[in-house]
Motif scaffolding. Structure first.
Motif, PDB file in Angstrom:
ATOM      1  N   PHE A  72      -3.678   3.452 -10.834  1.00  0.00           N
ATOM      2  CA  PHE A  72      -4.053   3.411 -12.248  1.00  0.00           C
ATOM      3  C   PHE A  72      -4.803   2.117 -12.535  1.00  0.00           C
ATOM      4  O   PHE A  72      -4.686   1.139 -11.798  1.00  0.00           O
ATOM      5  N   PHE A  73      -5.548   2.118 -13.635  1.00  0.00           N
ATOM      6  CA  PHE A  73      -6.221   0.904 -14.096  1.00  0.00           C
ATOM      7  C   PHE A  73      -5.376   0.256 -15.188  1.00  0.00           C
ATOM      8  O   PHE A  73      -4.736   0.942 -15.984  1.00  0.00           O
ATOM      9  N   CYS A  74      -5.379  -1.065 -15.236  1.00  0.00           N
ATOM     10  CA  CYS A  74      -4.683  -1.760 -16.325  1.00  0.00           C
ATOM     11  C   CYS A  74      -5.600  -2.832 -16.900  1.00  0.00           C
ATOM     12  O   CYS A  74      -5.225  -3.998 -17.023  1.00  0.00           O
ATOM     13  N   HIS A  75      -6.799  -2.395 -17.249  1.00  0.00           N
ATOM     14  CA  HIS A  75      -7.800  -3.277 -17.846  1.00  0.00           C
ATOM     15  C   HIS A  75      -7.425  -3.635 -19.275  1.00  0.00           C
ATOM     16  O   HIS A  75      -6.685  -2.912 -19.949  1.00  0.00           O
ATOM     17  N   ALA A  76      -7.950  -4.758 -19.736  1.00  0.00           N
ATOM     18  CA  ALA A  76      -7.812  -5.130 -21.143  1.00  0.00           C
ATOM     19  C   ALA A  76      -8.800  -4.287 -21.945  1.00  0.00           C
ATOM     20  O   ALA A  76      -9.997  -4.275 -21.657  1.00  0.00           O
ATOM     21  N   ARG A 127       7.329  10.740  -9.440  1.00  0.00           N
ATOM     22  CA  ARG A 127       7.865   9.795  -8.469  1.00  0.00           C
ATOM     23  C   ARG A 127       7.032   9.628  -7.193  1.00  0.00           C
ATOM     24  O   ARG A 127       7.526   9.876  -6.076  1.00  0.00           O
ATOM     25  N   PRO A 128       5.785   9.191  -7.308  1.00  0.00           N
ATOM     26  CA  PRO A 128       5.031   8.837  -6.099  1.00  0.00           C
ATOM     27  C   PRO A 128       5.677   7.639  -5.413  1.00  0.00           C
ATOM     28  O   PRO A 128       6.333   6.811  -6.059  1.00  0.00           O
ATOM     29  N   GLU A 129       5.501   7.558  -4.108  1.00  0.00           N
ATOM     30  CA  GLU A 129       6.136   6.482  -3.351  1.00  0.00           C
ATOM     31  C   GLU A 129       5.474   5.126  -3.591  1.00  0.00           C
ATOM     32  O   GLU A 129       6.117   4.082  -3.469  1.00  0.00           O
ATOM     33  N   VAL A 130       4.179   5.138  -3.876  1.00  0.00           N
ATOM     34  CA  VAL A 130       3.443   3.893  -4.151  1.00  0.00           C
ATOM     35  C   VAL A 130       2.650   4.080  -5.438  1.00  0.00           C
ATOM     36  O   VAL A 130       1.973   5.101  -5.613  1.00  0.00           O
ATOM     37  N   VAL A 131       2.723   3.106  -6.332  1.00  0.00           N
ATOM     38  CA  VAL A 131       1.870   3.061  -7.518  1.00  0.00           C
ATOM     39  C   VAL A 131       1.098   1.747  -7.458  1.00  0.00           C
ATOM     40  O   VAL A 131       1.712   0.675  -7.391  1.00  0.00           O
ATOM     41  N   SER A 132      -0.209   1.835  -7.447  1.00  0.00           N
ATOM     42  CA  SER A 132      -1.019   0.616  -7.418  1.00  0.00           C
ATOM     43  C   SER A 132      -1.834   0.498  -8.692  1.00  0.00           C
ATOM     44  O   SER A 132      -2.041   1.479  -9.423  1.00  0.00           O
ATOM     45  N   PHE A 133      -2.281  -0.736  -8.931  1.00  0.00           N
ATOM     46  CA  PHE A 133      -3.055  -1.031 -10.131  1.00  0.00           C
ATOM     47  C   PHE A 133      -4.313  -1.789  -9.764  1.00  0.00           C
ATOM     48  O   PHE A 133      -4.338  -2.566  -8.813  1.00  0.00           O
ATOM     49  N   GLU A 144       8.561  -3.074 -14.144  1.00  0.00           N
ATOM     50  CA  GLU A 144       9.958  -2.830 -13.785  1.00  0.00           C
ATOM     51  C   GLU A 144      10.312  -1.354 -13.890  1.00  0.00           C
ATOM     52  O   GLU A 144      11.085  -0.829 -13.080  1.00  0.00           O
ATOM     53  N   ALA A 145       9.752  -0.669 -14.874  1.00  0.00           N
ATOM     54  CA  ALA A 145      10.033   0.755 -15.024  1.00  0.00           C
ATOM     55  C   ALA A 145       9.448   1.565 -13.865  1.00  0.00           C
ATOM     56  O   ALA A 145      10.066   2.526 -13.403  1.00  0.00           O
ATOM     57  N   VAL A 146       8.269   1.176 -13.397  1.00  0.00           N
ATOM     58  CA  VAL A 146       7.670   1.850 -12.235  1.00  0.00           C
ATOM     59  C   VAL A 146       8.562   1.660 -11.014  1.00  0.00           C
ATOM     60  O   VAL A 146       8.821   2.602 -10.250  1.00  0.00           O
ATOM     61  N   LYS A 147       9.063   0.453 -10.831  1.00  0.00           N
ATOM     62  CA  LYS A 147       9.959   0.196  -9.695  1.00  0.00           C
ATOM     63  C   LYS A 147      11.251   0.986  -9.830  1.00  0.00           C
ATOM     64  O   LYS A 147      11.775   1.518  -8.843  1.00  0.00           O
ATOM     65  N   ALA A 148      11.740   1.077 -11.055  1.00  0.00           N
ATOM     66  CA  ALA A 148      12.978   1.821 -11.279  1.00  0.00           C
ATOM     67  C   ALA A 148      12.811   3.299 -10.961  1.00  0.00           C
ATOM     68  O   ALA A 148      13.795   3.990 -10.654  1.00  0.00           O
ATOM     69  N   ALA A 149      11.582   3.787 -11.008  1.00  0.00           N
ATOM     70  CA  ALA A 149      11.299   5.180 -10.647  1.00  0.00           C
ATOM     71  C   ALA A 149      11.200   5.369  -9.140  1.00  0.00           C
ATOM     72  O   ALA A 149      10.921   6.473  -8.666  1.00  0.00           O
ATOM     73  N   GLY A 150      11.400   4.284  -8.385  1.00  0.00           N
ATOM     74  CA  GLY A 150      11.441   4.384  -6.930  1.00  0.00           C
ATOM     75  C   GLY A 150      10.153   4.055  -6.219  1.00  0.00           C
ATOM     76  O   GLY A 150      10.065   4.195  -4.998  1.00  0.00           O
ATOM     77  N   ALA A 151       9.142   3.610  -6.952  1.00  0.00           N
ATOM     78  CA  ALA A 151       7.838   3.346  -6.345  1.00  0.00           C
ATOM     79  C   ALA A 151       7.678   1.885  -5.962  1.00  0.00           C
ATOM     80  O   ALA A 151       8.181   0.985  -6.643  1.00  0.00           O
ATOM     81  N   MET A 152       6.972   1.646  -4.864  1.00  0.00           N
ATOM     82  CA  MET A 152       6.460   0.312  -4.580  1.00  0.00           C
ATOM     83  C   MET A 152       5.313   0.034  -5.547  1.00  0.00           C
ATOM     84  O   MET A 152       4.525   0.941  -5.849  1.00  0.00           O
ATOM     85  N   VAL A 153       5.181  -1.213  -5.976  1.00  0.00           N
ATOM     86  CA  VAL A 153       4.080  -1.616  -6.849  1.00  0.00           C
ATOM     87  C   VAL A 153       3.105  -2.476  -6.058  1.00  0.00           C
ATOM     88  O   VAL A 153       3.484  -3.511  -5.501  1.00  0.00           O
ATOM     89  N   TRP A 154       1.857  -2.012  -5.996  1.00  0.00           N
ATOM     90  CA  TRP A 154       0.793  -2.754  -5.333  1.00  0.00           C
ATOM     91  C   TRP A 154      -0.284  -3.094  -6.359  1.00  0.00           C
ATOM     92  O   TRP A 154      -0.398  -2.453  -7.403  1.00  0.00           O
ATOM     93  N   SER A 155      -1.099  -4.103  -6.048  1.00  0.00           N
ATOM     94  CA  SER A 155      -2.292  -4.372  -6.846  1.00  0.00           C
ATOM     95  C   SER A 155      -3.293  -5.134  -5.998  1.00  0.00           C
ATOM     96  O   SER A 155      -2.940  -5.725  -4.972  1.00  0.00           O
ATOM     97  N   SER A 156      -4.549  -5.119  -6.443  1.00  0.00           N
ATOM     98  CA  SER A 156      -5.639  -5.732  -5.688  1.00  0.00           C
ATOM     99  C   SER A 156      -5.874  -7.172  -6.116  1.00  0.00           C
ATOM    100  O   SER A 156      -5.842  -7.500  -7.307  1.00  0.00           O
ATOM    101  N   ALA A 157      -6.134  -8.026  -5.128  1.00  0.00           N
ATOM    102  CA  ALA A 157      -6.492  -9.420  -5.361  1.00  0.00           C
ATOM    103  C   ALA A 157      -7.813  -9.709  -4.668  1.00  0.00           C
ATOM    104  O   ALA A 157      -8.011  -9.322  -3.522  1.00  0.00           O
ATOM    105  N   THR A 158      -8.706 -10.395  -5.356  1.00  0.00           N
ATOM    106  CA  THR A 158      -9.986 -10.766  -4.758  1.00  0.00           C
ATOM    107  C   THR A 158     -10.052 -12.258  -4.435  1.00  0.00           C
ATOM    108  O   THR A 158     -11.044 -12.726  -3.896  1.00  0.00           O
TER     109      THR A 158
END
Length: 355
Positions: A72-76, A127-133, A144-158
């Protein structure tokens, strides 16, 4: 290849390969084929309605996609009046619209929303296993809610600074996105693309800077690149452009042809299509409006202006031809076969190095 790190063990991957969740190009069939071959299949849900994402995730599961990575995107989101006067940009785009009989370019609008309650409800239900942003992380309660649903949380860094920020704010893994990567830069702390390091420089620095697993991304399109990512300290490699010529990908025929013909100087980073920096193959729109980069509206308002051109395109002239700098290494083959080939190539490269 051996599953010899915590990330691949946790997800049950036979090969340390992640198919990038490219919004608009990924399909349930693509994700399922990658999973069946032992990699991590992904869906890009950042630019579509929640119900469309629900349908894709459910179909991917029906096809056997497990584990599944959803992005998913989490842009301002720009506030009222953030687009300013769009007259100039609309005038620059008008010739492309008139040639195709599309009338006047539209007024700017918000085509979709950042990650919020609706998307969270989808994650909790399916409940996907990985949710990234992309573009950072949502606020802490959502993470925290995404983690509570059982997913790993990933995101991109440049940058290394972004990687540290992600770890401090709850990311379970960091995707180190080098400057070579196709599509949108994941930048969220303001670094200009010209100042961002390439994959070879970024990955080992991020691996040294954070304690969470690192996934290398950017300019990786064959097994040699996968092997290099592992040697640089990554737990896996994320490949996007490499999968765009697979029959399972939802890619315009003109885009496929452009990828097949691309040389090593075929891409550039532009804000013209969406308002955020993204690497694409050069085409008529990017070259004729080169001097108008600074006039692009804020993301995603600019995307709303160019939307009709993308949807109507019969040629590559006005399409965003997302591509990394390794387009010349891409191959046309089924996704499952590609994953198996990548794994074999990486294993061979690592054996040669070991002597």
């Amino acid at each position: 290849m051996p599953r010899n790190n915590a990330l691949t063990e946790r997800l049950g991957l036979a090969v340390p390969i992640v198919q990038a969740p490219m919004a608009g190009a990924t399909t349930p069939g693509l994700a399922a084929a990658v999973c069946a071959a032992g990699g991590l299949g992904s869906l890009g849900c950042g630019t579509q309605p929640v119900e469309a994402s629900r349908g894709q995730i459910e179909e991917a599961r029906r096809l056997g996609a497990r584990p599944l990575h959803v992005n998913f995107f989490c842009h301002a989101e720009p506030g009222a009046g953030a687009g300013g006067d769009a007259t100039r940009m609309r005038a620059l785009l008008a010739p492309f619209f008139f040639e195709r009989g599309l009338g006047e370019p539209p007024l700017p609008a918000l085509p979709y929303q950042s990650f919020g309650a609706e998307q969270l409800a989808l994650v909790e239900a399916l409940r996907p296993e990985v949710v990234s942003f992309h573009f950072g992380l949502p606020e802490a309660g959502l993470v925290e809610a995404v983690k509570a649903a059982g997913a790993m949380v990933w995101s991109s860094a440049t940058t290394v600074a972004e990687a540290r920020w992600l770890e401090e704010h709850g990311a379970d893994a960091v995707i180190a996105q080098g400057a070579e990567a196709g599509g949108h830069r994941g930048t969220f702390l303001g670094a200009e693309p010209a100042h961002q390091p390439g994959t070879m420089a970024l990955v080992p620095q991020v691996a040294d800077a954070v304690a969470v697993p690192v996934i290398a991304a950017g300019g990786i399109a064959d097994g040699r690149g996968v092997a290099a990512a592992l040697l640089l300290g990554a737990s896996a490699a994320q490949l996007g452009t490499a999968f765009l010529r697979c029959p399972e990908a939802a890619v315009h025929p003109a885009h496929r042809a452009a990828l097949a013909a691309a040389g090593d100087d075929a891409t550039r980073i532009t804000r013209l299509f969406t308002g955020k920096p993204a690497r694409t193959l050069r085409n008529r729109l990017t070259e004729e409006l080169l001097e108008a980069e600074d006039e692009a509206l804020p993301y995603p308002l600019q995307l709303s202006l160019t939307g009709p051109l993308r949807r109507d395109a019969a040629t590559a002239e006005t399409l965003p031809l997302w591509s990394g700098q390794a387009a010349g290494l891409t191959r046309e083959m089924p996704a499952g076969e590609l994953v198996r080939r990548l794994g074999e190539e990486a294993a061979t490269a690592l054996r040669r190095l070991a002597g």
